[in-house]
Design a protein around this motif. Sequence first.
Motif, short mmCIF file in Angstrom:
data_model
loop_
_atom_site.label_atom_id
_atom_site.label_comp_id
_atom_site.label_asym_id
_atom_site.label_seq_id
_atom_site.Cartn_x
_atom_site.Cartn_y
_atom_site.Cartn_z
N GLU A 1 41.10 47.53 39.42
CA GLU A 1 41.93 46.33 39.31
C GLU A 1 41.61 45.58 38.02
O GLU A 1 42.51 45.13 37.31
CB GLU A 1 41.70 45.42 40.51
N SER A 2 40.31 45.46 37.70
CA SER A 2 39.91 44.81 36.45
C SER A 2 40.40 45.59 35.25
O SER A 2 40.88 45.01 34.26
CB SER A 2 38.38 44.67 36.39
N LEU A 3 40.30 46.91 35.32
CA LEU A 3 40.77 47.75 34.22
C LEU A 3 42.27 47.57 34.00
O LEU A 3 42.73 47.40 32.86
CB LEU A 3 40.45 49.22 34.51
N GLU A 4 43.02 47.59 35.09
CA GLU A 4 44.48 47.43 34.99
C GLU A 4 44.83 46.07 34.39
O GLU A 4 45.74 45.96 33.56
CB GLU A 4 45.10 47.57 36.38
N GLN A 5 44.08 45.05 34.79
CA GLN A 5 44.32 43.70 34.28
C GLN A 5 44.07 43.63 32.77
O GLN A 5 44.87 43.07 32.01
CB GLN A 5 43.40 42.72 35.01
N VAL A 6 42.97 44.24 32.33
CA VAL A 6 42.62 44.21 30.91
C VAL A 6 43.63 45.02 30.08
O VAL A 6 44.10 44.55 29.04
CB VAL A 6 41.19 44.76 30.70
N GLU B 1 43.31 36.99 31.33
CA GLU B 1 43.03 38.32 31.87
C GLU B 1 41.91 39.04 31.12
O GLU B 1 41.43 40.08 31.57
CB GLU B 1 44.29 39.19 31.85
N LEU B 2 41.51 38.51 29.97
CA LEU B 2 40.44 39.13 29.19
C LEU B 2 39.13 38.37 29.30
O LEU B 2 38.23 38.55 28.49
CB LEU B 2 40.86 39.22 27.71
N GLN B 3 39.00 37.51 30.32
CA GLN B 3 37.80 36.68 30.41
C GLN B 3 36.60 37.41 31.01
O GLN B 3 35.54 36.82 31.17
CB GLN B 3 38.11 35.39 31.16
N ASN B 4 36.76 38.70 31.33
CA ASN B 4 35.60 39.55 31.62
C ASN B 4 35.22 40.37 30.39
O ASN B 4 34.35 41.24 30.46
CB ASN B 4 35.90 40.49 32.79
N GLY C 1 35.97 44.38 24.01
CA GLY C 1 35.16 45.22 24.88
C GLY C 1 34.64 44.40 26.04
O GLY C 1 34.94 43.21 26.15
N PRO C 2 33.87 45.01 26.93
CA PRO C 2 33.33 44.25 28.06
C PRO C 2 32.40 43.15 27.55
O PRO C 2 31.85 43.25 26.45
CB PRO C 2 32.56 45.31 28.85
#
Length: 353
Positions: free
Chosen positions: A259-264, A298-301, A323-324
């Motif tokens: 889910e995080s990957l899809e968001q990013v 959406e990029l706040q991780n 990047g992460p």
Amino acid sequence: MTKKGDQRQAEELDPRKQTILKAVVDDYVETAEPVGSESLLQRYPLGVKPATVRNEMATISDMGYLHQPHTSAGRAPTHRGYRYYVDRLAEPMNEDEARQIARRLAKTVESQPEMVTATLRMLSGITRYAAVATTARDQSLKLLKCVVTPLTRGRALMMCAFDNGSVDSHVVDLGSALSAQQMRRLNASIAKLVEGQQAAEVVALKLSLPVVEDRFLQDAIARTLRAAQSSARVATRGELYYEGILKMMEHVEFQRSLESLEQVLGALQDKHRVYDAMEQTPENELSVMVGEENPVPELQNCSMVVARYKAGKREGGVIGVVGPARMRYSETLPLVQQMARSLSGVLAKLIEE
């Protein structure tokens, strides 16, 4: 170097706490696993007892630089901890590495877009992050025509035509319904303000509103001008180039959460928002947006490290990586800065020729 976002005032750490924080960040970046005092002492020559390391890590956590994901787990950096690391602990690139990058980049002699994408491929290949770059805004673009047409309930359709053939439209809330006469005056005022002006001049008009007795009309002019300025900013955007977006899949945090990957990945495809975020970078500075400082929610991780480059004497654009938040900052910061400098140098030579 600049940062983004509202941050609490950083509490200064004494040298021992700095050493421990740096060791925790370095270890966590490599392993993606919370770091305990015993494992930290096995990997790093800290020169103190385990109990001392545990106490110091607890204090650093209380200061907001580390957190404990689980009760029985070790510690991991917070976004605030990464920010402290970026500002005070990341190490510069040595001169030999910088010269090697400049030489590799100079071997590619092509037109600017290809030169930029070649640089991105190199940057993404070295860092294993998504590499992104913008080209400069077209500040010479002119706004030829701006027309406001009433809709219903105090709303209107504003259309702006530019001399490159593009047309941008906005539905504008005028604040109140206007009469036909007021609409004519609104169109006349907006035309006088923006038509025939360069886009950069339109954006700068926010303090140059005409004074009219009709406060409803005055408010409508202000609202419409803001919409015209938004159109001007959109129309003048340069290009946005990507390389290595799928490299985000290599990182553990995104393998653990699709889910995080899809968001990013979805956010990176929103070129307008990414372009605008990168364009906030001040001239001649490296800019680092750590985690929650990122203006794209959406990029706040993630973290974004970017720097400006030039095309000869003119503005070039912005180049960097996404990047992460668990990023290798000590390697990435000087690398992005050197890439921007090297790209500026190569483009300057191409333009001179």
